[in-house]
Motif scaffolding. Structure first.
Motif, PDB file in Angstrom:
ATOM      1  N   VAL A   2     -39.793  22.193   5.091  1.00 42.85           N
ATOM      2  CA  VAL A   2     -41.054  22.899   5.277  1.00 42.85           C
ATOM      3  C   VAL A   2     -42.088  21.950   5.874  1.00 42.85           C
ATOM      4  CG1 VAL A   2     -42.912  24.169   4.164  1.00 42.85           C
ATOM      5  CG2 VAL A   2     -40.568  24.388   3.310  1.00 42.85           C
ATOM      6  N   SER A  25     -43.429  25.779   9.714  1.00 41.58           N
ATOM      7  CA  SER A  25     -42.054  25.749  10.200  1.00 41.58           C
ATOM      8  C   SER A  25     -41.142  25.420   9.025  1.00 41.58           C
ATOM      9  CB  SER A  25     -41.882  24.721  11.319  1.00 41.58           C
ATOM     10  OG  SER A  25     -42.208  23.425  10.851  1.00 41.58           O
ATOM     11  N   ILE A  27     -39.574  27.597   7.187  1.00 43.26           N
ATOM     12  CA  ILE A  27     -39.532  28.658   6.190  1.00 43.26           C
ATOM     13  C   ILE A  27     -39.484  30.011   6.887  1.00 43.26           C
ATOM     14  CG2 ILE A  27     -40.761  27.394   4.394  1.00 43.26           C
ATOM     15  CD1 ILE A  27     -43.294  29.012   5.150  1.00 43.26           C
ATOM     16  N   SER A  28     -39.066  31.023   6.156  1.00 41.94           N
ATOM     17  CA  SER A  28     -39.167  32.392   6.647  1.00 41.94           C
ATOM     18  C   SER A  28     -40.598  32.844   6.379  1.00 41.94           C
ATOM     19  CB  SER A  28     -38.165  33.287   5.927  1.00 41.94           C
ATOM     20  OG  SER A  28     -36.840  32.872   6.187  1.00 41.94           O
ATOM     21  N   PHE A  29     -41.467  32.495   7.303  1.00 38.90           N
ATOM     22  CA  PHE A  29     -42.913  32.581   7.107  1.00 38.90           C
ATOM     23  C   PHE A  29     -43.362  33.961   6.622  1.00 38.90           C
ATOM     24  CE2 PHE A  29     -47.235  31.329   7.831  1.00 38.90           C
ATOM     25  CZ  PHE A  29     -47.885  32.439   8.345  1.00 38.90           C
ATOM     26  N   ALA A  30     -42.819  34.994   7.213  1.00 41.01           N
ATOM     27  CA  ALA A  30     -43.282  36.353   6.911  1.00 41.01           C
ATOM     28  C   ALA A  30     -43.048  36.738   5.453  1.00 41.01           C
ATOM     29  CB  ALA A  30     -42.611  37.353   7.833  1.00 41.01           C
ATOM     30  N   LEU A  31     -42.170  36.050   4.774  1.00 41.69           N
ATOM     31  CA  LEU A  31     -41.815  36.413   3.404  1.00 41.69           C
ATOM     32  C   LEU A  31     -42.727  35.790   2.354  1.00 41.69           C
ATOM     33  CD1 LEU A  31     -37.921  36.091   3.549  1.00 41.69           C
ATOM     34  CD2 LEU A  31     -39.338  38.123   3.941  1.00 41.69           C
ATOM     35  N   SER A  53     -47.694  38.243   1.698  1.00 39.71           N
ATOM     36  CA  SER A  53     -46.739  38.585   2.759  1.00 39.71           C
ATOM     37  C   SER A  53     -47.031  39.976   3.311  1.00 39.71           C
ATOM     38  CB  SER A  53     -45.310  38.506   2.234  1.00 39.71           C
ATOM     39  OG  SER A  53     -45.142  39.359   1.120  1.00 39.71           O
ATOM     40  N   ASN A  73     -47.540  36.624  11.900  1.00 43.02           N
ATOM     41  CA  ASN A  73     -46.152  36.295  11.561  1.00 43.02           C
ATOM     42  C   ASN A  73     -45.318  35.957  12.789  1.00 43.02           C
ATOM     43  OD1 ASN A  73     -46.653  36.645   8.831  1.00 43.02           O
ATOM     44  ND2 ASN A  73     -45.973  38.789   8.824  1.00 43.02           N
ATOM     45  N   ASN A  76     -45.961  32.362  13.172  1.00 40.74           N
ATOM     46  CA  ASN A  76     -45.811  31.546  11.959  1.00 40.74           C
ATOM     47  C   ASN A  76     -47.092  30.787  11.642  1.00 40.74           C
ATOM     48  OD1 ASN A  76     -43.208  32.451  11.816  1.00 40.74           O
ATOM     49  ND2 ASN A  76     -42.245  30.452  12.030  1.00 40.74           N
TER      50      ASN A  76
END
Length: 113
Positions: A2, A25, A27-31, A53, A73, A76
């Motif tokens: 991360v 960066s 990570i699955s940012f949107a989550l 989220s 999103n 990011n």
């Protein structure tokens, strides 16, 4: 891993505005919920705002009505628009993924005439 990189800090006069950005960066940012914190000299880090989220927002009473948190999103990136700045807003501002206990390196905001 991360990585969170803040930008946009600087020196501004009282009553002015600044816009901070935080690029994420690794990570699955949107989550993830994304938060902003700040730390003034000699004080503990304090909560400023967060965005879930799903896009819901919450603010500390000290910044409510003056600051706006948002996210993109697709990029990011989480943002903090700061208006009507006061000298007491002077601090290093950090973005964070509190669920992971990860924060960026911070960006300095100084409000002074």
């Amino acid at each position: 891993q991360v990585q969170l990189v803040e930008s946009g800090g600087g020196l501004v006069q009282p009553g002015g505005s600044l816009s901070l950005s935080c690029a994420a960066s690794g990570i699955s940012f949107a989550l993830f919920n994304m938060a902003w914190y700040r730390q003034a000299p000699g004080k503990q880090r304090e909560y400023v705002a967060h965005i879930t989220s799903g896009g819901n927002t919450n603010y500390a009473d000290s910044v409510k009505g003056r600051f706006t948190v948002s996210r993109d999103n697709a990029k990011n990136t989480v943002y903090l628009q700061m208006n009507s700045l006061k000298p007491e807003d002077t601090a290093v501002y950090y973005c964070g993924v509190t669920a992971l206990g990860r924060f960026g390196q911070g960006t300095q905001v100084t409000v002074s005439s």
